[in-house]
Write a protein that holds these residues in place. Sequence first.
Motif, PDB file in Angstrom:
ATOM      1  N   UNK A 119       0.818  -1.213   0.000  1.00  0.00           N
ATOM      2  CA  UNK A 119       0.000   0.000   0.000  1.00  0.00           C
ATOM      3  C   UNK A 119       0.850   1.261   0.000  1.00  0.00           C
ATOM      4  N   UNK A 120       2.031   1.212   0.586  1.00  0.00           N
ATOM      5  CA  UNK A 120       2.933   2.361   0.505  1.00  0.00           C
ATOM      6  C   UNK A 120       3.255   2.694  -0.948  1.00  0.00           C
ATOM      7  N   UNK A 121       3.598   1.665  -1.713  1.00  0.00           N
ATOM      8  CA  UNK A 121       3.949   1.873  -3.122  1.00  0.00           C
ATOM      9  C   UNK A 121       2.724   2.266  -3.930  1.00  0.00           C
ATOM     10  N   UNK A 122       1.581   1.629  -3.657  1.00  0.00           N
ATOM     11  CA  UNK A 122       0.363   1.951  -4.401  1.00  0.00           C
ATOM     12  C   UNK A 122      -0.071   3.388  -4.155  1.00  0.00           C
ATOM     13  N   UNK A 123      -0.009   3.829  -2.897  1.00  0.00           N
ATOM     14  CA  UNK A 123      -0.367   5.216  -2.600  1.00  0.00           C
ATOM     15  C   UNK A 123       0.524   6.205  -3.325  1.00  0.00           C
ATOM     16  N   UNK A 124       1.847   5.924  -3.361  1.00  0.00           N
ATOM     17  CA  UNK A 124       2.779   6.811  -4.061  1.00  0.00           C
ATOM     18  C   UNK A 124       2.528   6.799  -5.564  1.00  0.00           C
ATOM     19  N   UNK A 125       2.296   5.627  -6.128  1.00  0.00           N
ATOM     20  CA  UNK A 125       2.119   5.522  -7.579  1.00  0.00           C
ATOM     21  C   UNK A 125       0.852   6.229  -8.045  1.00  0.00           C
ATOM     22  N   UNK A 126      -0.257   5.991  -7.372  1.00  0.00           N
ATOM     23  CA  UNK A 126      -1.516   6.624  -7.781  1.00  0.00           C
ATOM     24  C   UNK A 126      -1.452   8.134  -7.556  1.00  0.00           C
ATOM     25  N   UNK A 127      -0.787   8.564  -6.489  1.00  0.00           N
ATOM     26  CA  UNK A 127      -0.633  10.001  -6.251  1.00  0.00           C
ATOM     27  C   UNK A 127       0.211  10.649  -7.346  1.00  0.00           C
ATOM     28  N   UNK A 128       1.248   9.969  -7.799  1.00  0.00           N
ATOM     29  CA  UNK A 128       2.049  10.490  -8.906  1.00  0.00           C
ATOM     30  C   UNK A 128       1.207  10.634 -10.174  1.00  0.00           C
ATOM     31  N   UNK A 129       0.352   9.653 -10.418  1.00  0.00           N
ATOM     32  CA  UNK A 129      -0.522   9.735 -11.586  1.00  0.00           C
ATOM     33  C   UNK A 129      -1.480  10.917 -11.471  1.00  0.00           C
ATOM     34  N   UNK A 130      -2.049  11.103 -10.289  1.00  0.00           N
ATOM     35  CA  UNK A 130      -2.964  12.232 -10.094  1.00  0.00           C
ATOM     36  C   UNK A 130      -2.237  13.560 -10.283  1.00  0.00           C
ATOM     37  N   UNK A 131      -1.028  13.676  -9.747  1.00  0.00           N
ATOM     38  CA  UNK A 131      -0.264  14.919  -9.897  1.00  0.00           C
ATOM     39  C   UNK A 131       0.089  15.185 -11.365  1.00  0.00           C
TER      40      UNK A 131
END
Length: 365
Positions: A64-76
Amino acid sequence: MTDRQTTPETVEESPLTVALLSVAAVGWTVAMLWSARASITSRADAAMEVTSTAYALPGAVSADLVAGAAVALLALTLVGRRWTLGATARFAVATGTGLLVGVVSAIPIITINTLGTIYAAVGGTVAAAATIGGALAGLRIPRVITAAASASVGVFLIGFLLNLFQEPVLNAFGAGDTASSANAAQWFSYSQAALSGLAAGLISYALLRRAGRRAETSPASGAVTEPTADGLRWPMYALAGAGPGLLLVIGELLSRTAGAKVLELAGKVSELERTVQELLSTARLNNALIVLFAGALTAIFAVGRTLGSPADETPADELPAGTGAPVAGTEDPDAEGRDRAADLASEDENGAEPRDKSEAGKPRD
């Protein structure tokens, strides 16, 4: 160095790259949560459910740490294509996206038993992990975060493959009786961590180099002269290589703090289970540190191999005088001085040469 408005570290990744990363990270997280739920619900008694939950917690938190970072990068990346985000807005978008991912990830665990506080603790820990991952993505080093998250997915896959073939690998390390099996398991753990760190460093290095070349060819990137060919300084490579290990360390600390209730209940099942939980917790932290340092060193060595010798890179017009033969068609910097000395000598009234060669070229009183 040529100035530019956007430093190499703050150049956003391409939407396709972060989209693929998000799909891989979310897919891995779904697999971990599904595996955890299936393992927990298949147990016959409450004690086995507790121990299964404790075993599944660290993997779900790291994913979940990696998933949160990855999806946040996509949103940004998507938001940044339409609006320019300041530091505060960027952090808010990233953290909010990570929180959303965490809430969705917590649902499969909490719904196992809505009355059980242990599942609420696990769900809260998972949600906190995704939120922290999203907050990390809000840092103004998107290329570095993308490389670190991608390398983390690679580390997960290496761990999965090695555990899939764990038995032949343990046999290769000499597993036999109880003592040799324990020794083989330790070597297996260290080898997995070292290989994961090596992969983390190489993957992050390759992604940063590719992203740097793409940024250099972009019309908006401008010309940059940096210690590395792609405009990123070597500490950024080291940070990206250490990223997967750093995320594993954060995940382990979350499991020990936010998920402490789960580990405590598992330790109360039996004395043996408490000992096993302590050993596993120590082993996970040691492996995370190995991945961290091995990944950072691998990335640094990879960058070092791309740097040429300073003497080889010095332009010809910056070489000291006398270090090379004059090239036809180029101006000799000492020619003017020699011509002036000859003119002064010819203007000598008496036509006598100077008493000392050192006086040649000096104006006469």
